[in-house]
Design an enzyme around this catalytic site. Structure first.
Site, mmCIF file in Angstrom:
data_model
loop_
_atom_site.group_PDB
_atom_site.id
_atom_site.type_symbol
_atom_site.label_atom_id
_atom_site.label_comp_id
_atom_site.label_asym_id
_atom_site.label_seq_id
_atom_site.Cartn_x
_atom_site.Cartn_y
_atom_site.Cartn_z
ATOM 1 N N CYS A 128 0.839 -1.198 0.000
ATOM 2 C CA CYS A 128 0.000 0.000 0.000
ATOM 3 C C CYS A 128 0.876 1.250 0.000
ATOM 4 O O CYS A 128 1.257 1.760 1.065
ATOM 5 C CB CYS A 128 -0.934 -0.003 1.209
ATOM 6 S SG CYS A 128 -2.081 1.396 1.222
ATOM 7 N N THR A 370 -26.414 2.919 10.797
ATOM 8 C CA THR A 370 -27.518 2.631 9.888
ATOM 9 C C THR A 370 -28.272 3.914 9.573
ATOM 10 O O THR A 370 -28.341 4.824 10.403
ATOM 11 C CB THR A 370 -28.490 1.596 10.473
ATOM 12 O OG1 THR A 370 -29.503 1.307 9.497
ATOM 13 C CG2 THR A 370 -29.145 2.081 11.755
ATOM 14 N N TYR A 371 -28.789 3.974 8.358
ATOM 15 C CA TYR A 371 -29.648 5.080 7.941
ATOM 16 C C TYR A 371 -31.051 4.563 7.633
ATOM 17 O O TYR A 371 -31.869 5.276 7.072
ATOM 18 C CB TYR A 371 -29.041 5.769 6.711
ATOM 19 C CG TYR A 371 -27.617 6.229 6.933
ATOM 20 C CD1 TYR A 371 -27.338 7.442 7.554
ATOM 21 C CD2 TYR A 371 -26.540 5.423 6.556
ATOM 22 C CE1 TYR A 371 -26.031 7.861 7.767
ATOM 23 C CE2 TYR A 371 -25.232 5.827 6.767
ATOM 24 C CZ TYR A 371 -24.980 7.040 7.370
ATOM 25 O OH TYR A 371 -23.676 7.432 7.604
ATOM 26 N N THR A 382 -31.404 -3.025 8.701
ATOM 27 C CA THR A 382 -30.273 -3.684 8.036
ATOM 28 C C THR A 382 -29.375 -4.453 9.002
ATOM 29 O O THR A 382 -28.300 -4.905 8.607
ATOM 30 C CB THR A 382 -29.419 -2.638 7.296
ATOM 31 O OG1 THR A 382 -28.888 -1.694 8.243
ATOM 32 C CG2 THR A 382 -30.236 -1.897 6.254
ATOM 33 N N GLU A 447 -23.179 3.210 0.527
ATOM 34 C CA GLU A 447 -23.520 1.924 1.137
ATOM 35 C C GLU A 447 -22.380 0.920 0.951
ATOM 36 O O GLU A 447 -22.104 0.112 1.839
ATOM 37 C CB GLU A 447 -24.823 1.390 0.548
ATOM 38 C CG GLU A 447 -26.035 2.208 0.961
ATOM 39 C CD GLU A 447 -27.314 1.812 0.236
ATOM 40 O OE1 GLU A 447 -28.265 1.366 0.904
ATOM 41 O OE2 GLU A 447 -27.361 1.951 -0.997
#
Length: 476
Positions: A128, A370-371, A382, A447
């Site tokens: 990386c 979470t939304y 979810t 998401e």
């Protein structure tokens, strides 16, 4: 605060996967070489979507995080690409920045230059350049032991002794034993104290996992990179059969199918609970099936970029599946015997004050975030999907939760998503845009970034569990 998410385009070369190589050298094809998707913060995510997220009026941070963001800004007032992408989830970004700032800048067992060198060692295991360059710059800023930057062989013996733990933790953490810990803690001028070792372990796990997020989100270097990062092959480079398969499955049917499977699983939970024996069988089945999940995009042999390889010894040591066919495999790590909540948290907090609290906040924030929506659907719970993602990573690492039905993993995670998860978690440097685009076609980029947050935290926690268990065994 007045920080900008705008970023200059960065020119760099890209690692080319075997599929793109085939396109280049196949004289009979007329398809052209795919080009990078974006010159902004991410090769996978449109730049305007990231800029828009940062400009929202609802984007607010507490005063402490505002100070950390100001410190991260370049002289031109721009945030680095990693922060911009992670900022798609402001609540998580705050927890992340607080934890990373504490690890690298606040009082702790290790001197500052050790911390950044350990970050370089960890990032180099997965090639990386983004993180290696960042911490090389920090090392120059501190201005001590600069000869260490010539390569690992120039570092002091104490840090070189950490190399075995680094490579095992990065690629096969289940192999860590109390003997590894004992070797580092043995008396002598190059020995580690327990507090120093815990600090080093947390740093290694943190940066191994952060590499997964960087490659999984297609983060572009902030400046011109001398070496390749990842292949950004377009969906247009798919075979005709793959394109037909995508077109035959509309986004609406994909979403509806997933929602329907979640609904049925909830109903089954309420109607009948699986027995303990069934739970074990389902875990073993999922663990064995993970052997079959792999990407053919890259050859097994990967060559480290020269600028990074000087910080790597035994580069051939890489990931191998926990459960391998025809071999004696390590025993399953049972979470109820050694868990983060009941064991790891208290150990790190005792030996490295307050870091346990910050790590716990980061873990919980990623898992609870979470939304209440999925793609275009609002008001969706979810939690079942989030736990399946987290627990699938731990399953690949041989960690089992007695109270979890691993049959849910197969129901909720499609094969393309499993390939993506395994690649990002186990050999993130092989991640391609093809893999990123191959699952959840109708979902928002934010998401998918949340998926990467869950994978990052699951990987970090898995590494910590194996290392901290070995430290506990040494202490007892």
């Amino acid at each position: 605060m007045s920080v900008s998410a705008d970023a200059h385009a960065s020119s760099s070369t890209y690692r080319i996967c075997s599929l793109c190589q085939k396109m280049i050298f196949d004289k009979e094809t007329s398809r052209s070489m795919p080009r990078p998707y974006s010159t902004g913060p991410s090769s996978f995510i449109p730049e305007e979507e990231i800029v828009e997220a940062w400009s929202l009026e609802t984007w607010a941070v507490d005063p402490q995080t505002e100070l950390l963001l100001a410190e991260l800004c370049s002289p031109a007032g721009r945030l680095d690409h990693l922060t911009q992408v992670m900022g798609l989830h402001p609540h998580y970004l705050q927890a992340f920045l607080r934890c990373q700032f504490y690890l690298l800048r606040r009082d702790g067992p290790l001197p500052l230059h050790y911390r950044h060198y350990i970050a370089i060692m960890a990032a180099a295991r997965h090639q990386c350049w983004f993180l290696v360059l960042l911490h090389v710059q920090e090392f120059y800023r501190i201005g001590v032991c600069l000869e260490w930057l010539k390569g690992l062989q120039y570092a002091n013996e104490k840090l070189r002794n950490l190399n075995d733990l680094n490579k095992i933790l990065a690629h096969r953490p289940w192999l860590i034993t109390k003997e590894h810990i004992e070797g580092l803690l043995k008396t002598g001028e190059n020995s580690w104290s327990l507090a120093e070792l815990v600090h080093a372990v947390v740093l290694l796990a943190h940066f191994h996992a952060l590499v997964s997020f960087i490659f999984g989100s297609g983060i572009n270097p902030d400046s011109q990179a001398p070496d390749s990062t990842y292949c950004t092959c377009e969906l247009t480079s798919r075979s005709q059969s793959e394109e037909d398969a995508l077109l035959s499955k509309s986004p609406e049917s994909e979403l509806e199918s997933l929602l329907e499977r979640m609904r049925k699983l909830r109903e089954e939970r309420e109607e009948e609970e699986a027995t303990e024996e069934e739970m074990v069988i389902r875990f073993e089945k999922e663990k064995k099936e993970s052997l079959l999940v792999r990407s053919a995009d890259f050859d097994d042999q990967m060559i480290s970029p020269s600028r990074v390889s000087r910080f790597v010894e035994d580069a051939a040591f890489g990931y191998q599946d926990f459960a391998r066919r025809g071999e004696d495999n390590p025993p399953t790590f049972r979470a109820q015997d050694y868990s983060w909540e009941d064991h790891g948290f208290s150990l790190v907090n005792r030996l490295y004050s307050d870091i346990g609290l910050l790590l716990d906040e980061k873990f919980r924030t990623a898992c609870d975030l979470t939304y209440y929506n999925m793609a275009s659907r609002e008001g969706v719970d979810t939690s079942m999907l989030r736990r399946a993602l987290f627990n699938y990573v731990h399953c690949m690492y041989g960690i089992r939760y007695d109270d979890y039905d691993y049959g849910e993993v197969n129901q909720l995670l499609e094969r393309n998503l499993k390939v993506y998860i395994k690649t990002v978690t186990c050999y993130p440097e092989r991640t391609t845009r093809r893999m990123y685009d191959s699952y959840w076609h109708q979902f928002r980029h934010s998401e998918k970034v949340h998926v990467n947050l869950l994978l990052m935290e699951a990987r970090m926690q898995a590494e910590l569990l194996y290392a901290l268990r070995a430290i506990t065994q040494y202490m007892t």
